[in-house]
Write a protein that holds these residues in place. Structure first.
Motif, mmCIF file in Angstrom:
data_model
loop_
_atom_site.group_PDB
_atom_site.id
_atom_site.type_symbol
_atom_site.label_atom_id
_atom_site.label_comp_id
_atom_site.label_asym_id
_atom_site.label_seq_id
_atom_site.Cartn_x
_atom_site.Cartn_y
_atom_site.Cartn_z
ATOM 1 N N VAL A 1 0.740 -1.183 -0.120
ATOM 2 C CA VAL A 1 0.182 0.191 -0.095
ATOM 3 C C VAL A 1 0.859 1.199 0.004
ATOM 4 O O VAL A 1 1.788 1.459 0.958
ATOM 5 N N GLN A 2 0.671 2.258 -0.863
ATOM 6 C CA GLN A 2 1.208 3.544 -0.852
ATOM 7 C C GLN A 2 0.244 4.332 -0.623
ATOM 8 O O GLN A 2 -0.796 4.487 -1.113
ATOM 9 N N LEU A 3 0.501 5.411 0.405
ATOM 10 C CA LEU A 3 -0.251 6.307 0.680
ATOM 11 C C LEU A 3 0.312 7.677 0.147
ATOM 12 O O LEU A 3 1.515 8.109 0.429
ATOM 13 N N GLN A 4 -0.564 8.621 -0.300
ATOM 14 C CA GLN A 4 -0.417 9.952 -0.719
ATOM 15 C C GLN A 4 -1.099 10.954 0.200
ATOM 16 O O GLN A 4 -2.262 11.026 -0.103
ATOM 17 N N ALA A 5 -0.612 11.663 0.908
ATOM 18 C CA ALA A 5 -1.303 12.807 1.700
ATOM 19 C C ALA A 5 -1.210 13.924 1.029
ATOM 20 O O ALA A 5 -0.130 14.077 0.002
ATOM 21 N N SER A 6 -1.960 14.722 1.061
ATOM 22 C CA SER A 6 -2.422 16.034 0.557
ATOM 23 C C SER A 6 -3.201 16.990 1.036
ATOM 24 O O SER A 6 -4.055 16.582 2.117
ATOM 25 N N GLY A 7 -3.098 18.327 0.799
ATOM 26 C CA GLY A 7 -4.148 19.395 1.331
ATOM 27 C C GLY A 7 -3.663 20.143 2.299
ATOM 28 O O GLY A 7 -4.246 21.012 3.068
ATOM 29 N N GLY A 8 -2.363 19.825 2.803
ATOM 30 C CA GLY A 8 -1.827 21.113 3.633
ATOM 31 C C GLY A 8 -1.715 22.230 3.155
ATOM 32 O O GLY A 8 -1.564 22.526 2.070
ATOM 33 N N GLY A 9 -1.173 22.955 4.026
ATOM 34 C CA GLY A 9 -0.759 24.696 3.551
ATOM 35 C C GLY A 9 -0.802 25.584 4.582
ATOM 36 O O GLY A 9 -0.793 25.202 5.761
ATOM 37 N N LEU A 10 -1.209 26.999 4.245
ATOM 38 C CA LEU A 10 -1.322 27.727 5.299
ATOM 39 C C LEU A 10 -2.591 28.076 5.651
ATOM 40 O O LEU A 10 -3.353 28.399 4.855
ATOM 41 N N ALA A 11 -2.939 28.238 6.860
ATOM 42 C CA ALA A 11 -4.075 28.792 7.437
ATOM 43 C C ALA A 11 -3.972 29.528 8.483
ATOM 44 O O ALA A 11 -2.919 29.638 9.143
ATOM 45 N N GLN A 12 -5.043 30.529 8.440
ATOM 46 C CA GLN A 12 -5.123 31.490 9.898
ATOM 47 C C GLN A 12 -5.675 30.698 11.061
ATOM 48 O O GLN A 12 -6.548 29.740 11.159
ATOM 49 N N ALA A 13 -5.388 31.288 12.192
ATOM 50 C CA ALA A 13 -5.746 30.638 13.336
ATOM 51 C C ALA A 13 -7.650 30.748 13.269
ATOM 52 O O ALA A 13 -7.910 31.745 12.946
ATOM 53 N N GLY A 14 -7.838 29.773 13.655
ATOM 54 C CA GLY A 14 -9.725 29.723 13.555
ATOM 55 C C GLY A 14 -9.925 29.343 12.205
ATOM 56 O O GLY A 14 -11.214 29.155 12.022
ATOM 57 N N GLY A 15 -9.120 29.113 11.333
ATOM 58 C CA GLY A 15 -9.451 28.598 10.056
ATOM 59 C C GLY A 15 -9.686 27.271 9.855
ATOM 60 O O GLY A 15 -9.831 26.311 10.880
ATOM 61 N N SER A 16 -9.791 26.690 8.696
ATOM 62 C CA SER A 16 -10.010 25.226 8.286
ATOM 63 C C SER A 16 -9.351 24.823 7.131
ATOM 64 O O SER A 16 -8.793 25.469 6.372
ATOM 65 N N LEU A 17 -8.835 23.534 7.254
ATOM 66 C CA LEU A 17 -8.098 22.763 6.080
ATOM 67 C C LEU A 17 -8.800 21.311 5.851
ATOM 68 O O LEU A 17 -9.230 20.856 7.103
ATOM 69 N N ARG A 18 -8.670 20.707 4.905
ATOM 70 C CA ARG A 18 -8.962 19.315 4.929
ATOM 71 C C ARG A 18 -7.920 18.630 4.120
ATOM 72 O O ARG A 18 -7.549 18.818 3.271
ATOM 73 N N LEU A 19 -7.339 17.542 4.999
ATOM 74 C CA LEU A 19 -6.314 16.909 4.550
ATOM 75 C C LEU A 19 -6.986 15.483 3.767
ATOM 76 O O LEU A 19 -8.020 15.032 4.252
ATOM 77 N N SER A 20 -6.396 15.193 2.934
ATOM 78 C CA SER A 20 -6.902 13.886 2.243
ATOM 79 C C SER A 20 -5.577 12.729 2.030
ATOM 80 O O SER A 20 -4.256 13.433 1.968
ATOM 81 N N CYS A 21 -5.764 11.778 2.337
ATOM 82 C CA CYS A 21 -4.743 10.391 2.094
ATOM 83 C C CYS A 21 -5.446 9.406 0.965
ATOM 84 O O CYS A 21 -6.364 8.844 1.344
ATOM 85 N N ALA A 22 -4.701 9.311 0.028
ATOM 86 C CA ALA A 22 -5.308 8.421 -1.150
ATOM 87 C C ALA A 22 -4.225 6.946 -0.995
ATOM 88 O O ALA A 22 -2.969 7.424 -1.022
#
Length: 124
Positions: A1-22
């Motif tokens: 199984v190979q896992l590829q994570a994505s979705g990281g980045g820069l956000a402000q405090a109080g904000g949101s991000l969604r990470l994905s892993c395929a």
């Protein structure tokens, strides 16, 4: 199984991000899947996990703010991160293992497949 994570980045405090892993290489719908993170100068720590049967677990520091989910049809796992804090800044790693008992779900040594990590930076 190979896992590829994505979705990281820069956000402000109080904000949101969604990470994905395929996942690729095999179907891992019944695998336990998780997220760990490692901040600079700190050890890797457990964030969240979901077992094959759907049981979820969260670190106390993210409970109520982060939500783990999966899409078996897409062979993917996600981490929705809301109300981000500066202390959430870290490299986030997705991980998987064929099975894990609930008492070991927070231990990195329980998992044998790891993605490359995606950087999350939260600014104040």
């Amino acid at each position: 199984v190979q896992l590829q994570a994505s979705g990281g980045g820069l956000a402000q405090a109080g904000g949101s991000l969604r990470l994905s892993c395929a996942a690729s290489g095999r179907t891992f719908s019944n695998y336990a899947k998780g997220w760990f993170r490692q901040a600079p100068g700190k050890e890797r720590e457990f964030v969240s996990a979901i077992r094959g049967a759907g049981t979820t677990a969260y670190a106390d520091s993210v409970k109520g703010r982060f939500t783990i989910s999966r899409d078996n049809a897409k062979n993917s796992v996600y981490l929705q991160m809301n109300s981000l804090k500066v202390e959430d800044t870290a490299i986030y790693y997705c991980t998987a293992v064929q099975s894990v008992i609930i008492s070991h779900i927070r231990s990195a040594s329980s998992y044998n497949y790891w993605g490359q990590g995606t950087l999350v930076t939260v600014s104040s």
